[in-house]
Scaffold this motif. Sequence first.
Motif, PDB file in Angstrom:
ATOM      1  N   ARG A   1      20.030 -47.668 -20.152  1.00 21.98           N
ATOM      2  CA  ARG A   1      19.446 -47.925 -18.887  1.00 21.98           C
ATOM      3  C   ARG A   1      19.906 -46.968 -17.966  1.00 21.98           C
ATOM      4  N   TRP A   2      20.331 -45.763 -18.399  1.00 19.60           N
ATOM      5  CA  TRP A   2      20.830 -44.631 -17.620  1.00 19.60           C
ATOM      6  C   TRP A   2      19.594 -43.982 -17.133  1.00 19.60           C
ATOM      7  N   PHE A   3      18.729 -44.527 -16.492  1.00 14.89           N
ATOM      8  CA  PHE A   3      17.128 -43.997 -16.091  1.00 14.89           C
ATOM      9  C   PHE A   3      17.340 -42.655 -15.406  1.00 14.89           C
ATOM     10  N   TRP A   4      17.902 -42.753 -14.316  1.00 13.21           N
ATOM     11  CA  TRP A   4      17.974 -41.369 -13.556  1.00 13.21           C
ATOM     12  C   TRP A   4      18.420 -40.147 -14.414  1.00 13.21           C
ATOM     13  N   LEU A   5      19.615 -40.436 -15.005  1.00 12.62           N
ATOM     14  CA  LEU A   5      20.027 -39.357 -15.863  1.00 12.62           C
ATOM     15  C   LEU A   5      19.070 -38.909 -17.181  1.00 12.62           C
ATOM     16  N   ALA A   6      18.512 -40.082 -17.766  1.00 11.17           N
ATOM     17  CA  ALA A   6      17.142 -39.557 -18.493  1.00 11.17           C
ATOM     18  C   ALA A   6      16.283 -39.003 -18.199  1.00 11.17           C
ATOM     19  N   ARG A   7      15.670 -39.242 -16.747  1.00 10.06           N
ATOM     20  CA  ARG A   7      14.511 -38.692 -16.145  1.00 10.06           C
ATOM     21  C   ARG A   7      15.137 -37.269 -15.749  1.00 10.06           C
ATOM     22  N   TRP A   8      16.197 -36.860 -15.455  1.00 15.50           N
ATOM     23  CA  TRP A   8      16.573 -35.762 -14.883  1.00 15.50           C
ATOM     24  C   TRP A   8      16.981 -34.737 -16.409  1.00 15.50           C
ATOM     25  N   LEU A   9      17.189 -35.350 -17.465  1.00 14.97           N
ATOM     26  CA  LEU A   9      17.037 -34.340 -18.680  1.00 14.97           C
ATOM     27  C   LEU A   9      15.759 -34.167 -18.889  1.00 14.97           C
TER      28      LEU A   9
END
Length: 260
Positions: free
Chosen positions: A48-56
């Motif tokens: 659920r680390w959505f922002w970091l996942a999308r950034w990567l």
Amino acid sequence: MFQRIRSYAQVIRERDPAARSVWDVLFSYPGFHALALHRISHALWLRRWFWLARWLSHWARFLTGIEIHPGATIGRRVFIDHGMGVVIGETAEVGDDCTIYQGVTLGGTSLAKGAKRHPTLGRGVIVGANSQVLGSFTVGDGAKIGSGAVVTKAVPAGATAVGNPARVIAEGDEQRREAAAARLGFSAYGLTQNDDPLSQALRGLIDGTASQEHQIALLWNAVEKLAACARLQDAADCVPHDAARKESFEAGRLNELIGE
């Protein structure tokens, strides 16, 4: 981890004759890089680390030209060949041993949030270059999607889908149609087995033409027999029974092949 990377690189070498070594794959194959980064972004997404996942995943797209949403589920030994322009949506599922070529989109046609919107590919599916697989349905194990196809409905296991809109080539029909074309010395568009269903429809027309020629010959034979029996008192006894129709023209099947 290193063993897994090595085995994946070996899979790419088996499917791509241009891959000369493991080092060639590790440093020169964007499909390998995109999937490696996706493993990390997907793990972040599940936590659920959505922002970091999308950034990567955004940086992975910038580096490789391949866009894989971190929510997508990718199986083992998947090979993205060349890869430029590949887009895999959030709820897409790609089974083990699949091969995806450049320009492919596994996209959705629904705007409902949280719903399954993207396709599911079974094991060993091959998706040709610039194909668009759109919607929440399943492409069966071992199926093939031809280059440039637009697929909007389920594809059975082991079948081939080609064209826009995609039409499914039924297994076993190719050999029968090809044999009919060979009898007349003609092959539609120079194509052979496992090609576009439109060429198979043309082969069906060839079969129908051959059937009509046979029926005309039967009719001439019947006319000659009736003429010979014209002087008999009971002409009904002279009606040849072999004049009955023996072939059938499959108009419904042709409509199915061309998607109408």
